[in-house]
Design an enzyme around this catalytic site. Structure first.
Site, PDB file in Angstrom:
ATOM      1  N   HIS A   6      -3.877  -0.915 -17.779  1.00  0.00           N
ATOM      2  CA  HIS A   6      -4.131  -1.755 -16.602  1.00  0.00           C
ATOM      3  C   HIS A   6      -5.544  -1.671 -16.037  1.00  0.00           C
ATOM      4  O   HIS A   6      -5.863  -2.359 -15.071  1.00  0.00           O
ATOM      5  CB  HIS A   6      -3.130  -1.405 -15.484  1.00  0.00           C
ATOM      6  CG  HIS A   6      -1.715  -1.402 -15.944  1.00  0.00           C
ATOM      7  ND1 HIS A   6      -1.084  -0.270 -16.407  1.00  0.00           N
ATOM      8  CD2 HIS A   6      -0.820  -2.414 -16.062  1.00  0.00           C
ATOM      9  CE1 HIS A   6       0.144  -0.576 -16.773  1.00  0.00           C
ATOM     10  NE2 HIS A   6       0.341  -1.856 -16.586  1.00  0.00           N
ATOM     11  N   GLY A  22      -4.189  -2.728  -0.462  1.00  0.00           N
ATOM     12  CA  GLY A  22      -3.259  -3.411  -1.359  1.00  0.00           C
ATOM     13  C   GLY A  22      -3.888  -4.665  -1.952  1.00  0.00           C
ATOM     14  O   GLY A  22      -3.694  -4.980  -3.122  1.00  0.00           O
ATOM     15  N   ARG A  26      -9.377  -7.755  -0.168  1.00  0.00           N
ATOM     16  CA  ARG A  26      -9.823  -6.801   0.847  1.00  0.00           C
ATOM     17  C   ARG A  26     -10.761  -5.766   0.225  1.00  0.00           C
ATOM     18  O   ARG A  26     -11.721  -5.336   0.851  1.00  0.00           O
ATOM     19  CB  ARG A  26      -8.638  -6.122   1.538  1.00  0.00           C
ATOM     20  CG  ARG A  26      -9.094  -5.239   2.668  1.00  0.00           C
ATOM     21  CD  ARG A  26      -8.173  -5.204   3.864  1.00  0.00           C
ATOM     22  NE  ARG A  26      -7.926  -6.502   4.429  1.00  0.00           N
ATOM     23  CZ  ARG A  26      -6.751  -6.935   4.849  1.00  0.00           C
ATOM     24  NH1 ARG A  26      -5.702  -6.157   4.768  1.00  0.00           N
ATOM     25  NH2 ARG A  26      -6.620  -8.132   5.350  1.00  0.00           N
ATOM     26  N   ARG A  45      -6.230  -8.081 -14.689  1.00  0.00           N
ATOM     27  CA  ARG A  45      -5.183  -8.660 -13.825  1.00  0.00           C
ATOM     28  C   ARG A  45      -5.675  -8.985 -12.410  1.00  0.00           C
ATOM     29  O   ARG A  45      -4.877  -9.033 -11.457  1.00  0.00           O
ATOM     30  CB  ARG A  45      -3.977  -7.722 -13.702  1.00  0.00           C
ATOM     31  CG  ARG A  45      -3.176  -7.625 -14.971  1.00  0.00           C
ATOM     32  CD  ARG A  45      -2.112  -6.575 -14.865  1.00  0.00           C
ATOM     33  NE  ARG A  45      -1.411  -6.492 -16.140  1.00  0.00           N
ATOM     34  CZ  ARG A  45      -0.149  -6.895 -16.333  1.00  0.00           C
ATOM     35  NH1 ARG A  45       0.548  -7.367 -15.328  1.00  0.00           N
ATOM     36  NH2 ARG A  45       0.407  -6.806 -17.496  1.00  0.00           N
ATOM     37  N   ARG A  89      -5.010   5.516   0.845  1.00  0.00           N
ATOM     38  CA  ARG A  89      -4.517   4.132   0.943  1.00  0.00           C
ATOM     39  C   ARG A  89      -4.884   3.605   2.323  1.00  0.00           C
ATOM     40  O   ARG A  89      -4.757   4.315   3.330  1.00  0.00           O
ATOM     41  CB  ARG A  89      -2.996   4.098   0.731  1.00  0.00           C
ATOM     42  CG  ARG A  89      -2.317   2.862   1.268  1.00  0.00           C
ATOM     43  CD  ARG A  89      -0.914   2.660   0.740  1.00  0.00           C
ATOM     44  NE  ARG A  89      -0.100   1.875   1.650  1.00  0.00           N
ATOM     45  CZ  ARG A  89      -0.238   0.555   1.870  1.00  0.00           C
ATOM     46  NH1 ARG A  89      -1.183  -0.139   1.252  1.00  0.00           N
ATOM     47  NH2 ARG A  89       0.551  -0.077   2.718  1.00  0.00           N
ATOM     48  N   SER A  92      -1.422  -2.189   5.569  1.00  0.00           N
ATOM     49  CA  SER A  92      -0.789  -2.657   6.798  1.00  0.00           C
ATOM     50  C   SER A  92       0.676  -2.240   6.783  1.00  0.00           C
ATOM     51  O   SER A  92       1.213  -1.826   5.750  1.00  0.00           O
ATOM     52  CB  SER A  92      -0.925  -4.174   6.941  1.00  0.00           C
ATOM     53  OG  SER A  92      -0.311  -4.802   5.848  1.00  0.00           O
ATOM     54  N   GLU A 181       4.163   1.305  -0.188  1.00  0.00           N
ATOM     55  CA  GLU A 181       3.428   1.964  -1.286  1.00  0.00           C
ATOM     56  C   GLU A 181       3.254   3.466  -1.156  1.00  0.00           C
ATOM     57  O   GLU A 181       3.060   4.166  -2.169  1.00  0.00           O
ATOM     58  CB  GLU A 181       2.018   1.339  -1.417  1.00  0.00           C
ATOM     59  CG  GLU A 181       1.983  -0.103  -1.872  1.00  0.00           C
ATOM     60  CD  GLU A 181       2.215  -1.091  -0.732  1.00  0.00           C
ATOM     61  OE1 GLU A 181       2.124  -0.675   0.449  1.00  0.00           O
ATOM     62  OE2 GLU A 181       2.510  -2.263  -1.018  1.00  0.00           O
ATOM     63  N   SER A 203       0.682  -4.513  11.445  1.00  0.00           N
ATOM     64  CA  SER A 203       0.503  -5.975  11.408  1.00  0.00           C
ATOM     65  C   SER A 203       1.768  -6.713  11.847  1.00  0.00           C
ATOM     66  O   SER A 203       1.725  -7.910  12.102  1.00  0.00           O
ATOM     67  CB  SER A 203       0.103  -6.418  10.007  1.00  0.00           C
ATOM     68  OG  SER A 203       1.117  -6.074   9.090  1.00  0.00           O
ATOM     69  N   ASP A 204       2.884  -6.008  11.880  1.00  0.00           N
ATOM     70  CA  ASP A 204       4.150  -6.613  12.323  1.00  0.00           C
ATOM     71  C   ASP A 204       4.875  -5.602  13.183  1.00  0.00           C
ATOM     72  O   ASP A 204       4.892  -4.420  12.860  1.00  0.00           O
ATOM     73  CB  ASP A 204       5.059  -6.925  11.125  1.00  0.00           C
ATOM     74  CG  ASP A 204       4.359  -7.760  10.078  1.00  0.00           C
ATOM     75  OD1 ASP A 204       4.437  -8.981  10.195  1.00  0.00           O
ATOM     76  OD2 ASP A 204       3.726  -7.175   9.189  1.00  0.00           O
ATOM     77  N   ARG A 217      -7.289  -8.883  14.627  1.00  0.00           N
ATOM     78  CA  ARG A 217      -6.757  -8.273  13.413  1.00  0.00           C
ATOM     79  C   ARG A 217      -7.904  -7.741  12.549  1.00  0.00           C
ATOM     80  O   ARG A 217      -7.887  -6.616  12.070  1.00  0.00           O
ATOM     81  CB  ARG A 217      -5.950  -9.310  12.640  1.00  0.00           C
ATOM     82  CG  ARG A 217      -5.204  -8.745  11.456  1.00  0.00           C
ATOM     83  CD  ARG A 217      -4.444  -9.834  10.743  1.00  0.00           C
ATOM     84  NE  ARG A 217      -3.219 -10.196  11.434  1.00  0.00           N
ATOM     85  CZ  ARG A 217      -1.992 -10.005  10.943  1.00  0.00           C
ATOM     86  NH1 ARG A 217      -1.841  -9.457   9.767  1.00  0.00           N
ATOM     87  NH2 ARG A 217      -0.942 -10.366  11.619  1.00  0.00           N
TER      88      ARG A 217
END
Ligand code: HPA
Length: 236
Positions: A6, A22, A26, A45, A89, A92, A181, A203-204, A217
């Site tokens: 990968h 992620g 970004r 990818r 990492r 969000s 993750e 974010s939520d 944000r």
């Protein structure tokens, strides 16, 4: 040049410390905004990765994709084949605690999952794993008031879970946030004797229904990114 299933990249083009958002775009944004003399070092990818210099320190920003399966692939290959020692990492999350507000920055000190990731990976049942105390201490020393605690790592985006009440009842009570993750990252780091932690921007929120502007944000994401970059300066 090393070619894993990968990643295709020169070993020396990956730094010992890697920041992992992620989202591939970004990673590109972070390189363009914060890194000097950066170059694209992986595009297999479209999992974009860039290496450049932040205040003179070589830093790689490598996207993980979404979910434990994708994170598990990239962190394993980075640790195992590219001599990466530290991964932070930067992602969000959804908040599950009423005291955790939209756009707060959180440090995950442990990740809980009800999935069988650890069983598949190493034939043992582990449901919770701590992040690196070494990395966390660096982050906390520079950001004394950062909210920190246990987070949940889910296999399904929580808004899409059929019976959310049942799911929430099964989770430990003292969790700050949900993401998808960190468990894979922390667990693989532990088994490979490496270091990993995770910073999250809320974010939520399940409690706070208010809308947030895209400029707010962006600003808060920058705050999290800068915490990770500044921490990177202190390792080794
Ligand atoms: N759930 C899981 N992962 C997430 C969320 C969420 O609500 N928000 C951002 N990542």
């Amino acid at each position: 040049m090393i070619e894993t299933p990968h990643i295709k990249c020169n070993k020396e083009d990956i730094s010992k410390i890697v920041l992992m958002p992620g989202d591939p775009l970004r990673a590109k944004f972070i390189a363009q905004t914060y890194l000097k003399d950066y170059k694209l070092v992986n595009s297999v990818r479209n999992m974009l990765a860039y290496t450049g210099f932040y205040k003179g320190k070589k830093i790689t920003v490598f996207s993980s994709g979404m979910g434990m399966a994708s994170m598990g692939i990239y962190c394993y290959e980075l640790y195992k084949f590219f001599d990466v020692k530290y991964i932070i990492r930067i992602g969000s999350c959804g908040s599950t605690d009423k005291d955790v507000k939209l756009l707060d920055t959180i440090l995950s000190t442990s990740s809980y999952t009800e999935t069988n990731f650890s069983y598949t990976y190493s034939s043992v049942n582990v449901n919770e794993v701590n992040s690196s105390e070494y990395l966390n201490n660096i982050i906390i020393n520079k950001n004394k008031n950062i909210k920190r605690g246990k987070t949940v790592c889910s296999m399904v985006f929580d808004a899409y879970i059929d019976n959310q009440d049942e799911y929430n009842k099964r989770l430990p009570q003292n969790v700050l946030a949900v993401e998808m993750e960190a468990f894979a990252l922390f667990y693989i780091a532990k088994l490979l004797n490496k270091e990993a932690t995770c910073l999250l921007t809320v974010s939520d929120s399940l409690h706070d229904k208010k809308q947030i502007s895209s400029s707010d944000r962006q600003l808060k994401l920058k705050e999290m990114i800068e915490i990770a970059l500044e921490a990177s300066l202190e390792v080794e």
